[in-house]
Motif scaffolding. Structure first.
Motif, PDB file in Angstrom:
ATOM      1  N   TYR A  60      11.516 116.703 -68.094  1.00  0.00           N
ATOM      2  CA  TYR A  60      11.816 117.966 -67.431  1.00  0.00           C
ATOM      3  C   TYR A  60      10.506 118.676 -67.166  1.00  0.00           C
ATOM      4  CZ  TYR A  60      16.530 117.127 -69.018  1.00  0.00           C
ATOM      5  OH  TYR A  60      17.751 116.567 -69.245  1.00  0.00           O
ATOM      6  N   LEU A  61      10.274 119.079 -65.932  1.00  0.00           N
ATOM      7  CA  LEU A  61       9.097 119.850 -65.579  1.00  0.00           C
ATOM      8  C   LEU A  61       9.570 121.261 -65.256  1.00  0.00           C
ATOM      9  CD1 LEU A  61       6.081 119.860 -65.076  1.00  0.00           C
ATOM     10  CD2 LEU A  61       6.530 119.218 -62.722  1.00  0.00           C
ATOM     11  N   ILE A  62       9.053 122.214 -65.993  1.00  0.00           N
ATOM     12  CA  ILE A  62       9.517 123.588 -65.876  1.00  0.00           C
ATOM     13  C   ILE A  62       8.336 124.465 -65.497  1.00  0.00           C
ATOM     14  CG2 ILE A  62      10.577 125.515 -67.099  1.00  0.00           C
ATOM     15  CD1 ILE A  62      11.610 123.372 -69.109  1.00  0.00           C
ATOM     16  N   GLN A  63       8.456 125.200 -64.422  1.00  0.00           N
ATOM     17  CA  GLN A  63       7.407 126.136 -64.048  1.00  0.00           C
ATOM     18  C   GLN A  63       7.600 127.410 -64.863  1.00  0.00           C
ATOM     19  OE1 GLN A  63       7.201 127.038 -59.919  1.00  0.00           O
ATOM     20  NE2 GLN A  63       5.209 128.017 -60.093  1.00  0.00           N
ATOM     21  N   ILE A  64       6.541 127.876 -65.490  1.00  0.00           N
ATOM     22  CA  ILE A  64       6.626 128.994 -66.417  1.00  0.00           C
ATOM     23  C   ILE A  64       7.192 130.243 -65.745  1.00  0.00           C
ATOM     24  CG2 ILE A  64       5.264 130.570 -67.838  1.00  0.00           C
ATOM     25  CD1 ILE A  64       3.399 128.207 -68.408  1.00  0.00           C
ATOM     26  N   SER A  65       6.793 130.516 -64.516  1.00  0.00           N
ATOM     27  CA  SER A  65       7.248 131.725 -63.852  1.00  0.00           C
ATOM     28  C   SER A  65       8.747 131.711 -63.558  1.00  0.00           C
ATOM     29  CB  SER A  65       6.471 131.942 -62.559  1.00  0.00           C
ATOM     30  OG  SER A  65       6.706 130.870 -61.677  1.00  0.00           O
ATOM     31  N   GLU A  66       9.368 130.540 -63.521  1.00  0.00           N
ATOM     32  CA  GLU A  66      10.789 130.449 -63.215  1.00  0.00           C
ATOM     33  C   GLU A  66      11.682 130.607 -64.445  1.00  0.00           C
ATOM     34  OE1 GLU A  66      11.659 126.861 -61.176  1.00  0.00           O
ATOM     35  OE2 GLU A  66      10.307 127.290 -59.525  1.00  0.00           O
ATOM     36  N   VAL A  67      11.165 130.252 -65.594  1.00  0.00           N
ATOM     37  CA  VAL A  67      11.986 130.261 -66.788  1.00  0.00           C
ATOM     38  C   VAL A  67      11.389 131.239 -67.791  1.00  0.00           C
ATOM     39  CG1 VAL A  67      12.894 128.871 -68.676  1.00  0.00           C
ATOM     40  CG2 VAL A  67      12.587 127.853 -66.424  1.00  0.00           C
ATOM     41  N   ALA A 119      -0.254 120.253 -69.197  1.00  0.00           N
ATOM     42  CA  ALA A 119      -0.386 118.829 -68.907  1.00  0.00           C
ATOM     43  C   ALA A 119      -1.756 118.537 -68.308  1.00  0.00           C
ATOM     44  CB  ALA A 119       0.726 118.381 -67.965  1.00  0.00           C
ATOM     45  N   GLY A 120      -2.762 119.208 -68.848  1.00  0.00           N
ATOM     46  CA  GLY A 120      -4.121 119.026 -68.337  1.00  0.00           C
ATOM     47  C   GLY A 120      -4.883 117.976 -69.111  1.00  0.00           C
ATOM     48  N   ALA A 121      -6.132 118.294 -69.429  1.00  0.00           N
ATOM     49  CA  ALA A 121      -7.042 117.332 -70.054  1.00  0.00           C
ATOM     50  C   ALA A 121      -6.541 116.842 -71.411  1.00  0.00           C
ATOM     51  CB  ALA A 121      -8.419 117.958 -70.213  1.00  0.00           C
ATOM     52  N   MET A 144      12.988 112.507 -75.863  1.00  0.00           N
ATOM     53  CA  MET A 144      12.986 113.469 -74.775  1.00  0.00           C
ATOM     54  C   MET A 144      11.671 114.236 -74.791  1.00  0.00           C
ATOM     55  SD  MET A 144      15.414 116.744 -73.843  1.00  0.00           S
ATOM     56  CE  MET A 144      16.907 115.835 -73.904  1.00  0.00           C
ATOM     57  N   LEU A 145      11.017 114.288 -73.652  1.00  0.00           N
ATOM     58  CA  LEU A 145       9.778 115.031 -73.504  1.00  0.00           C
ATOM     59  C   LEU A 145       9.997 116.186 -72.544  1.00  0.00           C
ATOM     60  CD1 LEU A 145       7.155 112.163 -73.110  1.00  0.00           C
ATOM     61  CD2 LEU A 145       7.507 113.617 -75.093  1.00  0.00           C
ATOM     62  N   GLY A 146       9.573 117.355 -72.944  1.00  0.00           N
ATOM     63  CA  GLY A 146       9.576 118.514 -72.062  1.00  0.00           C
ATOM     64  C   GLY A 146       8.144 118.841 -71.702  1.00  0.00           C
ATOM     65  N   ILE A 147       7.893 119.183 -70.455  1.00  0.00           N
ATOM     66  CA  ILE A 147       6.548 119.484 -69.984  1.00  0.00           C
ATOM     67  C   ILE A 147       6.557 120.868 -69.372  1.00  0.00           C
ATOM     68  CG2 ILE A 147       4.648 118.754 -68.499  1.00  0.00           C
ATOM     69  CD1 ILE A 147       6.043 115.974 -68.413  1.00  0.00           C
ATOM     70  N   VAL A 148       5.685 121.735 -69.878  1.00  0.00           N
ATOM     71  CA  VAL A 148       5.541 123.075 -69.324  1.00  0.00           C
ATOM     72  C   VAL A 148       4.109 123.176 -68.811  1.00  0.00           C
ATOM     73  CG1 VAL A 148       5.575 125.545 -69.784  1.00  0.00           C
ATOM     74  CG2 VAL A 148       7.222 124.057 -70.907  1.00  0.00           C
ATOM     75  N   ASP A 149       3.950 123.382 -67.504  1.00  0.00           N
ATOM     76  CA  ASP A 149       2.632 123.480 -66.912  1.00  0.00           C
ATOM     77  C   ASP A 149       2.713 124.422 -65.726  1.00  0.00           C
ATOM     78  OD1 ASP A 149       0.286 121.393 -65.184  1.00  0.00           O
ATOM     79  OD2 ASP A 149      -0.101 122.808 -66.808  1.00  0.00           O
ATOM     80  N   ASN A 150       1.733 125.285 -65.583  1.00  0.00           N
ATOM     81  CA  ASN A 150       1.759 126.289 -64.518  1.00  0.00           C
ATOM     82  C   ASN A 150       0.891 125.911 -63.332  1.00  0.00           C
ATOM     83  OD1 ASN A 150       2.717 128.635 -63.433  1.00  0.00           O
ATOM     84  ND2 ASN A 150       1.150 129.937 -64.324  1.00  0.00           N
TER      85      ASN A 150
END
Length: 94
Positions: free
Chosen positions: A4-11, A68-70, A86-92
């Motif tokens: 799941y890729l979640i944009q911080i500003s949306e959630v 999800a950077g360096a 299950m992996l969750g990814i939060v990246d802006n």
């Protein structure tokens, strides 16, 4: 395995706590290993510290990686090959 890729500003934090977000789906993972998974994780299963029960526990876990950077990118790769369920990814940065 689901990602799941979640944009911080949306959630927002309140939406996550109240399960009101449409982007987040709760999922119960089947932790029994298939034949393919036993072959894939055979080296880990052979370790006395892990074994089949340990690998099933790893499959049943959920991990949220913030960024999800360096540093986050290799962490996600290692978690994926370890067999995390299950992996969750939060990246802006997208």
């Amino acid at each position: 395995m689901k990602f799941y890729l979640i944009q911080i500003s949306e959630v927002t934090r309140n939406q996550i706590q109240n399960n009101q977000s449409k982007n987040i789906t709760s999922m119960r993972c089947n932790t029994s290993l298939t034949k393919d998974e036993i072959n894939r994780y055979s080296r880990q299963i052979r370790l006395a510290e892990v074994g089949k029960e340990g690998q099933e526990k790893i499959k049943g876990t959920s991990v949220l990686v913030v960024g999800a950077g360096a540093l986050g990118c290799p962490v996600l790769q290692y978690l994926t090959v370890a067999g995390v369920g299950m992996l969750g990814i939060v990246d802006n940065d997208w």
